[in-house]
Design a protein around this motif. Structure first.
Motif, PDB file in Angstrom:
ATOM      1  N   GLY A  16      62.741  -9.143 170.770  1.00  0.00           N
ATOM      2  CA  GLY A  16      62.478 -10.570 170.912  1.00  0.00           C
ATOM      3  C   GLY A  16      63.127 -11.427 169.839  1.00  0.00           C
ATOM      4  O   GLY A  16      63.266 -12.636 170.016  1.00  0.00           O
ATOM      5  N   ARG A  17      63.535 -10.829 168.723  1.00  0.00           N
ATOM      6  CA  ARG A  17      64.189 -11.572 167.648  1.00  0.00           C
ATOM      7  C   ARG A  17      65.719 -11.436 167.695  1.00  0.00           C
ATOM      8  O   ARG A  17      66.426 -12.134 166.975  1.00  0.00           O
TER       9      ARG A  17
ATOM     10  N   ILE B 167      65.950 -14.465 162.599  1.00  0.00           N
ATOM     11  CA  ILE B 167      65.700 -14.559 164.035  1.00  0.00           C
ATOM     12  C   ILE B 167      66.912 -15.184 164.714  1.00  0.00           C
ATOM     13  O   ILE B 167      67.418 -16.232 164.289  1.00  0.00           O
TER      14      ILE B 167
ATOM     15  N   SER C 245      60.719 -20.826 167.915  1.00  0.00           N
ATOM     16  CA  SER C 245      60.370 -20.694 166.500  1.00  0.00           C
ATOM     17  C   SER C 245      61.183 -21.658 165.675  1.00  0.00           C
ATOM     18  O   SER C 245      62.319 -22.006 166.015  1.00  0.00           O
TER      19      SER C 245
ATOM     20  N   ASN D 203      62.303 -15.179 170.656  1.00  0.00           N
ATOM     21  CA  ASN D 203      61.512 -15.799 169.586  1.00  0.00           C
ATOM     22  C   ASN D 203      62.215 -17.019 169.014  1.00  0.00           C
ATOM     23  O   ASN D 203      61.567 -17.994 168.617  1.00  0.00           O
TER      24      ASN D 203
END
Length: 496
Positions: A287-288, A218, A228, A224
Motif C-alpha cells: 500500500g505504500r 510513501i 496521506s 496510502n
C-alpha cells in the motif's frame, strides 16, 4: 615512519595489534598467516545466548516503552494531590533472561561489599533500562571478539564494512537496540561473501530503514500516498548511491535518486505494537509502494513489488563505478590515505571479474606487493588504538574502560557523525587535542597491565624492529607503569 617488517604488517596492517607471543608465532610465515584467515567464510559470525535478534530487541524495547508510558499516564492522572509523581525519566525495565546466560551481574551491578557494624547498607544500583542493557551486551560481545580473536583480519573487515554502512544509535531507541544486531546479522555473515548479498541484507535491515527514514517513505501514487500527507523520502536512496555503491562521482543524477526512492517505497518493518511475533522484521508494504516501471542509472525496472528494489541493488552492486569506489576505500583503509593507483585498479578489476566476491577482493588486497612494502603511515583510529592496547596487555576486555576511552577520543561505539561514517584518513585523528588524549589514555591503560614488563611488552609488539630511540626511552623509564605508558604512547604504536 619506515617500512615495517612482514610480521608487523600481518599483525598491525591486517590485524588489530599482536597479543602476547603472537608476533613470534607468525614470524615464520606472516603472509601465510594472513591468507589462512580467509579459509573459513563463517569465522566472522558472532553469536551468544545473551544477544537478541534485531526483531526481538525491537519488540522487547517497545513493550518496555509501553509499560513506561502507562506508568507516566497513571502518575499524571493521580496528580500532586494524590501524591502522584511523574517519573523524571524512563524507568528501568527488567531484561528478559536469555537461554544459558541471563547475565544478572550486568543488570544489577557488582555484589555489595561487607558492611561495617552499624553502617546502613548502600542503595542497590538500579538495573539499566532494557534499551541500554541490549546495547551494552552488544558492546561487550563485540569488544571481547576484537580483543580475543585469532582471525583479526576478519574483525578489521567487520570494522570497515560496518563503518561503510554506518548507522548511529543516537537516532533513537529503535536503532540503539538493533545497531549491534545489524552488524551481526547483515555484516558479519557476508565479509567473505558477495557484496550484493551484504548490500541487500543491510538495506533491508530495520536499523538502516529507521536511520535513513525509509520506514516513513510513501509513494505519492500509492494507495496510502493518495490518502496521506506523508510522501517520498529520498534519504536511503541517496546514501545507497552516494555512499554504499556508486560513490559521489559514480555517474548518477538526482533523477536516479528520486527513481530509486520510489522503488524503495514500501520497504519497512512490521510494527512491534501490532505484531507480537513478526514485529521488528523487514516487510514489504504494497500500500505504500509507488507503482509502475522506474528507470535507475539507465536501466528500466518493471513493477515487481519487493523484488524490483532487489534487482536495482544487484545491478548497483556489480556496476563498474561501485567496484572502483570500494576498491579505493579498501586500499585507503588498509594501506595508505593516498593508495597506489595500480593497487586500486587491480582490486577494482578483481571486483568486476569475481562479481563482487569479497573473499577474492580481500585476497587480492592481502597478497598485493604494495600492501606489504608501504610505510606505516596510517594512524590507528581510536577503536584500533584502544583494542591494540587491550590485546597487548593480554587481559580480558574491559568494556567500561574501552567505552570511556572511545568517548574521550571522539569515536563512541556505533555513533558516527553521519551516514558517511568515521573518517578513514589520518588527519581526522591527528589533532593536538586527540594526540594529547592518547598520551593520557596510554597512562591509564598502563595501570591495567599488571606485572607486565615494559621490555617484554615491546618485544611482543615489535620484536627486534623497535627503533633504538624508543627502546632507550622505555629502558630509562622510572617505573614499570611509566615504561608501559611509553610503549603505548610511542609513535610506532600509533601507526599501522
Amino acid at each position: 615512519m619506515g617500512q615495517p617488517t612482514d610480521p608487523l604488517v600481518a599483525a598491525n596492517r591486517f590485524g588489530l595489534g599482536p597479543r602476547p607471543g603472537e608476533l613470534a608465532r607468525i614470524a615464520a610465515d606472516p603472509r601465510g598467516h594472513v591468507e589462512a584467515q580467509l579459509a573459513d567464510p563463517t569465522a566472522a559470525r558472532l553469536t551468544a545466548p545473551d544477544l537478541m535478534a534485531s526483531d526481538r530487541a525491537m519488540r522487547e524495547a517497545r513493550a518496555a516503552e509501553r509499560v513506561r508510558q502507562a506508568e507516566r499516564a497513571r502518575a499524571a492522572e493521580a496528580g500532586p494531590a494524590a501524591g502522584g509523581k511523574t517519573p523524571p525519566g524512563p524507568a528501568a525495565t527488567p531484561v528478559p533472561a536469555m537461554a544459558g546466560n541471563p547475565m544478572p551481574a550486568m543488570a544489577a551491578g557488582p555484589a555489595p561489599a561487607m558492611m561495617a557494624p552499624g553502617k546502613p547498607p548502600a542503595a542497590a544500583k538500579p538495573p539499566l533500562p532494557i534499551e541500554a542493557e541490549i546495547f551494552r551486551r552488544e558492546q561487550i560481545a563485540r569488544l571481547a571478539r576484537f580483543c580475543e580473536t585469532a582471525t583479526p583480519l576478519l574483525e578489521r573487515l567487520v570494522l570497515f564494512w560496518s563503518n561503510h554502512f554506518a548507522v548511529s544509535e543516537t537516532k533513537g531507541n529503535p536503532v540503539r537496540v538493533t545497531v549491534g544486531a545489524m552488524e551481526r546479522e547483515a555484516i558479519r555473515p557476508h565479509v567473505l561473501g558477495r557484496f550484493a548479498d551484504m548490500l541487500k541484507a543491510v538495506e533491508t535491515h530495520p536499523a538502516m530503514l529507521v536511520y535513513l527514514d525509509n520506514n516513513q517513505s510513501i509513494g505519492p501514487q500509492s494507495l496510502n500516498g493518495r490518502n496521506s500527507k506523508r510522501g517520498l523520502n529520498e534519504n536511503l536512496a541517496r546514501e545507497i548511491m552516494e555512499l554504499h555503491t556508486l560513490g559521489v562521482a559514480g555517474g548518477y543524477a538526482q533523477t536516479d535518486v528520486t527513481a530509486l526512492a520510489r522503488v524503495l517505497t514500501g520497504w519497512t518493518f512490521a510494527n512491534p505494537d501490532e505484531d507480537d511475533f513478526h514485529g521488528g522484521r523487514f516487510t514489504f508494504a504494497p500500500g505504500r509502494h509507488e507503482p509502475g516501471t522506474h528507470q535507475v542509472v539507465g536501466r528500466s525496472y518493471p513493477e515487481n513489488g519487493h523484488a524490483q528494489g532487489l534487482a536495482v541493488l544487484d545491478d548497483l552492486a556489480r556496476h563498474p563505478a561501485t567496484a572502483r569506489h570500494l576498491a579505493f576505500k579498501l586500499a585507503r583503509h588498509f594501506v595508505d590515505d593516498q593508495p597506489p593507483a595500480e593497487l586500486v585498479d587491480r582490486l577494482a578489476r578483481v571486483w568486476r571479474d569475481s562479481d563482487g566476491d569479497l573473499a577474492a577482493v580481500t585476497r587480492a588486497l592481502v597478497t598485493a606487493p604494495e600492501a606489504w612494502r608501504a610505510e606505516a603511515r596510517k594512524l590507528r583510529a581510536p577503536i584500533e588504538f584502544v583494542v591494540a592496547m587491550q590485546r597487548a596487555i593480554g587481559r580480558p576486555a574491559d568494556v567500561g574502560v574501552a567505552n570511556g576511552a572511545l568517548v574521550a577520543l571522539g569515536q563512541p561505539t556505533w555513533a558516527p557523525p553521519g551516514p558517511d561514517g568515521w573518517s578513514d584518513e589520518a588527519a581526522a585523528w591527528a589533532s593536538p587535542a586527540g594526540l594529547s588524549t592518547r598520551l593520557d589514555l596510554a597512562v591509564q591503560f598502563a595501570r591495567h597491565a599488571g606485572d607486565l614488563e615494559p621490555a617484554q611488552l615491546a618485544a611482543d609488539l615489535w620484536g627486534a624492529a623497535l627503533p633504538e630511540p624508543t627502546r632507550v626511552a622505555i629502558r630509562r623509564a622510572e617505573s614499570r607503569q611509566q615504561g608501559i605508558a611509553l610503549v603505548f604512547a610511542s609513535p610506532e604504536f600509533q601507526r599501522r
